[in-house]
Write an enzyme that holds these catalytic residues in place. Sequence first.
Site, PDB file in Angstrom:
ATOM      1  N   THR A  48       0.823  -1.209   0.000  1.00 15.48           N
ATOM      2  CA  THR A  48       0.000   0.000   0.000  1.00 15.48           C
ATOM      3  C   THR A  48       0.858   1.260   0.000  1.00 15.48           C
ATOM      4  O   THR A  48       0.488   2.269  -0.608  1.00 15.48           O
ATOM      5  CB  THR A  48      -0.956  -0.002   1.203  1.00 15.48           C
ATOM      6  OG1 THR A  48      -0.231  -0.317   2.396  1.00 15.48           O
ATOM      7  CG2 THR A  48      -2.058  -1.017   1.027  1.00 15.48           C
ATOM      8  N   TYR A 111     -13.211  -2.884   1.900  1.00 14.85           N
ATOM      9  CA  TYR A 111     -14.437  -2.247   1.430  1.00 14.85           C
ATOM     10  C   TYR A 111     -15.673  -3.135   1.568  1.00 14.85           C
ATOM     11  O   TYR A 111     -16.682  -2.710   2.118  1.00 14.85           O
ATOM     12  CB  TYR A 111     -14.304  -1.759  -0.031  1.00 14.85           C
ATOM     13  CG  TYR A 111     -15.481  -0.910  -0.462  1.00 14.85           C
ATOM     14  CD1 TYR A 111     -15.641   0.379   0.018  1.00 14.85           C
ATOM     15  CD2 TYR A 111     -16.433  -1.413  -1.341  1.00 14.85           C
ATOM     16  CE1 TYR A 111     -16.733   1.155  -0.364  1.00 14.85           C
ATOM     17  CE2 TYR A 111     -17.522  -0.654  -1.724  1.00 14.85           C
ATOM     18  CZ  TYR A 111     -17.675   0.630  -1.234  1.00 14.85           C
ATOM     19  OH  TYR A 111     -18.745   1.384  -1.603  1.00 14.85           O
ATOM     20  N   TYR A 137      -1.904  -9.798   5.901  1.00 13.34           N
ATOM     21  CA  TYR A 137      -1.695  -8.387   6.223  1.00 13.34           C
ATOM     22  C   TYR A 137      -2.993  -7.844   6.797  1.00 13.34           C
ATOM     23  O   TYR A 137      -3.997  -7.719   6.094  1.00 13.34           O
ATOM     24  CB  TYR A 137      -1.268  -7.618   4.973  1.00 13.34           C
ATOM     25  CG  TYR A 137      -1.031  -6.136   5.157  1.00 13.34           C
ATOM     26  CD1 TYR A 137      -0.864  -5.571   6.425  1.00 13.34           C
ATOM     27  CD2 TYR A 137      -0.952  -5.289   4.058  1.00 13.34           C
ATOM     28  CE1 TYR A 137      -0.639  -4.212   6.582  1.00 13.34           C
ATOM     29  CE2 TYR A 137      -0.725  -3.925   4.201  1.00 13.34           C
ATOM     30  CZ  TYR A 137      -0.572  -3.394   5.455  1.00 13.34           C
ATOM     31  OH  TYR A 137      -0.351  -2.044   5.624  1.00 13.34           O
ATOM     32  N   ARG A 142      -7.222   0.726   6.979  1.00 12.97           N
ATOM     33  CA  ARG A 142      -7.383   0.830   5.528  1.00 12.97           C
ATOM     34  C   ARG A 142      -8.527  -0.050   5.012  1.00 12.97           C
ATOM     35  O   ARG A 142      -9.214   0.318   4.062  1.00 12.97           O
ATOM     36  CB  ARG A 142      -6.089   0.432   4.806  1.00 12.97           C
ATOM     37  CG  ARG A 142      -4.995   1.484   4.828  1.00 12.97           C
ATOM     38  CD  ARG A 142      -3.875   1.068   3.885  1.00 12.97           C
ATOM     39  NE  ARG A 142      -2.762   2.008   3.871  1.00 12.97           N
ATOM     40  CZ  ARG A 142      -2.670   3.055   3.053  1.00 12.97           C
ATOM     41  NH1 ARG A 142      -3.653   3.311   2.212  1.00 12.97           N
ATOM     42  NH2 ARG A 142      -1.614   3.842   3.083  1.00 12.97           N
ATOM     43  N   LYS A 165       1.574  -9.649   8.933  1.00  8.83           N
ATOM     44  CA  LYS A 165       1.925  -8.263   9.209  1.00  8.83           C
ATOM     45  C   LYS A 165       0.737  -7.676   9.955  1.00  8.83           C
ATOM     46  O   LYS A 165      -0.346  -7.513   9.399  1.00  8.83           O
ATOM     47  CB  LYS A 165       2.194  -7.489   7.921  1.00  8.83           C
ATOM     48  CG  LYS A 165       2.491  -6.014   8.145  1.00  8.83           C
ATOM     49  CD  LYS A 165       2.648  -5.258   6.822  1.00  8.83           C
ATOM     50  CE  LYS A 165       2.830  -3.767   7.081  1.00  8.83           C
ATOM     51  NZ  LYS A 165       2.922  -2.992   5.812  1.00  8.83           N
ATOM     52  N   ILE A 207       7.571  -4.490   9.033  1.00 12.26           N
ATOM     53  CA  ILE A 207       7.559  -4.001   7.651  1.00 12.26           C
ATOM     54  C   ILE A 207       7.267  -2.520   7.771  1.00 12.26           C
ATOM     55  O   ILE A 207       6.165  -2.118   8.128  1.00 12.26           O
ATOM     56  CB  ILE A 207       6.546  -4.754   6.781  1.00 12.26           C
ATOM     57  CG1 ILE A 207       6.990  -6.218   6.623  1.00 12.26           C
ATOM     58  CG2 ILE A 207       6.422  -4.082   5.407  1.00 12.26           C
ATOM     59  CD1 ILE A 207       6.005  -7.090   5.871  1.00 12.26           C
TER      60      ILE A 207
END
Length: 289
Positions: A48, A111, A137, A142, A165, A207
């Site tokens: 991202t 979403y 992840y 987000r 992550k 990360i």
Amino acid sequence: MIQDILRGTGVALVTPFTKDFAVDYDGLRKLLDFVIKGGVNYLVINGTTAESVTTTSAEKAEILDFIKKHVQGRVPLVYGIGGNHTYHVTETIAATNLEGISALLSVSPYYNRPSQQGIYQHYLHVADASPVPVLLYNVPGRTGSNITADTTLRLSAHDNIIGIKEASGNMEQCMQIAKRKPADFLLISGDDILTLPMMSFGATGVISVLANAFPERFSKMIQFGLDCNFAEASRLLYDFVDINPLMYEESNPVGVKAVLEQLGVCSAVVRLPLVEASASLKDRISKLL
């Protein structure tokens, strides 16, 4: 073992752009040399932070090929492929040249906010389709949904899922994963400023966004954490406490690209709908630098 090479500092690479919004390969070359010389342990491509949602399929392939050729095996590479359409994700995996890639980083569906069972089934399909090991992840800020500790632990039983992550910011959730996970399952911080606390109870590294701009100091901090020298690690951590919020004030990677521009590594240009850092933000970053 693959888990051994994904310890320490991974850097979530930005994608440098020129003033006319084309991919800046000169800037990318400088960035790669900058972070590798700085001592990061591995690179994460097309995440991202790379503005992957605004690069085309052709650009993604070109960027990946360029990085492979320039890095030439100096550090391991992790590649990001994720999305909220499971079958499109698996088709993208099949169409991507993953030769030379150590692992896949796949963001949780965003979403459409699936249930935990939907997230679980999504990742089973991704893991079955991937020719390389998969890192989950989790970034609820987000995606709009969270991968719970129970779902992470269910997925950890899959032979091709090797870690997560974790960027939920939920320390209790991270502790539950650390407490109950298989010994070889990687708990990787996705939040720079929370990495040391997470390492104190079992995280194997990070990360990182900040490692784009501060690879040497950030890598040293993480190595101190791995060595359980939290006094020295904390001394370095405090250097980042003030600048870290500015990295996200106008969205990521707007802040870190502003830092990279001031360091002479690459431009601060981002693609719409993101816009370049405001004069105020650039000024406050400059004062901290």
